[in-house]
Design a protein around this motif. Structure first.
Motif, PDB file in Angstrom:
ATOM      1  N   ASP A  12       0.840  -1.191   0.000  1.00  0.00           N
ATOM      2  CA  ASP A  12       0.000   0.000   0.000  1.00  0.00           C
ATOM      3  C   ASP A  12       0.879   1.247   0.000  1.00  0.00           C
ATOM      4  OD1 ASP A  12      -2.387  -1.415   0.069  1.00  0.00           O
ATOM      5  OD2 ASP A  12      -2.567  -1.322   2.248  1.00  0.00           O
ATOM      6  N   GLN A  15      -1.403   8.040   0.455  1.00  0.00           N
ATOM      7  CA  GLN A  15      -1.903   9.051  -0.475  1.00  0.00           C
ATOM      8  C   GLN A  15      -1.267  10.394  -0.154  1.00  0.00           C
ATOM      9  OE1 GLN A  15      -6.161   9.404  -0.640  1.00  0.00           O
ATOM     10  NE2 GLN A  15      -6.076  11.457  -1.521  1.00  0.00           N
ATOM     11  N   ASP A  17      -1.686  14.502  -1.488  1.00  0.00           N
ATOM     12  CA  ASP A  17      -2.335  15.520  -2.305  1.00  0.00           C
ATOM     13  C   ASP A  17      -1.587  16.834  -2.127  1.00  0.00           C
ATOM     14  OD1 ASP A  17      -4.213  13.587  -2.827  1.00  0.00           O
ATOM     15  OD2 ASP A  17      -5.937  14.767  -2.181  1.00  0.00           O
ATOM     16  N   THR A  83      -0.109  14.323   3.321  1.00  0.00           N
ATOM     17  CA  THR A  83       0.214  12.911   3.132  1.00  0.00           C
ATOM     18  C   THR A  83      -0.461  12.092   4.219  1.00  0.00           C
ATOM     19  OG1 THR A  83       2.368  13.543   2.233  1.00  0.00           O
ATOM     20  CG2 THR A  83       2.101  11.238   2.882  1.00  0.00           C
ATOM     21  N   SER A  84      -1.201  11.073   3.816  1.00  0.00           N
ATOM     22  CA  SER A  84      -1.889  10.211   4.773  1.00  0.00           C
ATOM     23  C   SER A  84      -0.882   9.580   5.717  1.00  0.00           C
ATOM     24  CB  SER A  84      -2.658   9.123   4.023  1.00  0.00           C
ATOM     25  OG  SER A  84      -3.285   8.251   4.926  1.00  0.00           O
ATOM     26  N   PRO A  90      -7.712   6.002   1.596  1.00  0.00           N
ATOM     27  CA  PRO A  90      -7.746   7.247   0.823  1.00  0.00           C
ATOM     28  C   PRO A  90      -8.490   8.357   1.572  1.00  0.00           C
ATOM     29  CG  PRO A  90      -9.460   5.803   0.065  1.00  0.00           C
ATOM     30  CD  PRO A  90      -8.703   5.050   1.136  1.00  0.00           C
ATOM     31  N   PHE A  91      -8.286   9.595   1.128  1.00  0.00           N
ATOM     32  CA  PHE A  91      -9.067  10.725   1.630  1.00  0.00           C
ATOM     33  C   PHE A  91      -9.405  11.626   0.453  1.00  0.00           C
ATOM     34  CE2 PHE A  91      -4.590  11.916   2.148  1.00  0.00           C
ATOM     35  CZ  PHE A  91      -4.533  13.179   1.598  1.00  0.00           C
ATOM     36  N   THR A  92     -10.453  12.409   0.599  1.00  0.00           N
ATOM     37  CA  THR A  92     -10.850  13.370  -0.423  1.00  0.00           C
ATOM     38  C   THR A  92     -10.648  14.754   0.156  1.00  0.00           C
ATOM     39  OG1 THR A  92     -12.498  11.824  -1.283  1.00  0.00           O
ATOM     40  CG2 THR A  92     -12.736  14.138  -1.916  1.00  0.00           C
TER      41      THR A  92
END
Length: 102
Positions: A12, A15, A17, A83-84, A90-92
């Motif tokens: 994994d 994530q 963004d 960053t997770s 996941p995140f939005t």
């Protein structure tokens, strides 16, 4: 010709963004929303895209909302990266601006 198989056992990835602040205006707002919870920075006199991004990143990192705490927030010039903390989930992250630009 060789046959390619998809095994699906890759590790994994966390994530990440990015938010780029491209313009600021006094009184303009920069807002990030996760699960209808907002973190908003209001631009002040003398703000540049870099200072606004730095101030907004500090608010994101200091948020007490669990959704924002699950993300590590960093800033470089006018770019904020979220960053997770965990690989996989996941995140939005919708972004908006009023009088600024992201």
């Amino acid at each position: 010709m060789p046959t390619t198989f998809y095994v699906g056992n890759s590790a994994d990835q966390a994530q990440a963004d990015t938010i780029v602040v491209t313009a600021v205006a006094v009184g303009g707002t920069l807002t990030a929303t996760i699960n209808q919870k907002n973190v908003t920075y209001t631009c002040a006199t003398g703000d540049t895209v870099a200072t606004a991004a730095t101030a907004w990143q500090a608010l994101l990192a200091a948020s007490v909302e669990p959704e924002f705490q699950e993300i590590t927030w960093t800033v470089s010039t006018a770019t904020i990266t979220g960053t997770s903390a965990l690989a996989g989930p996941p995140f939005t992250l919708p972004k908006s601006q009023a009088g600024g630009a992201t």
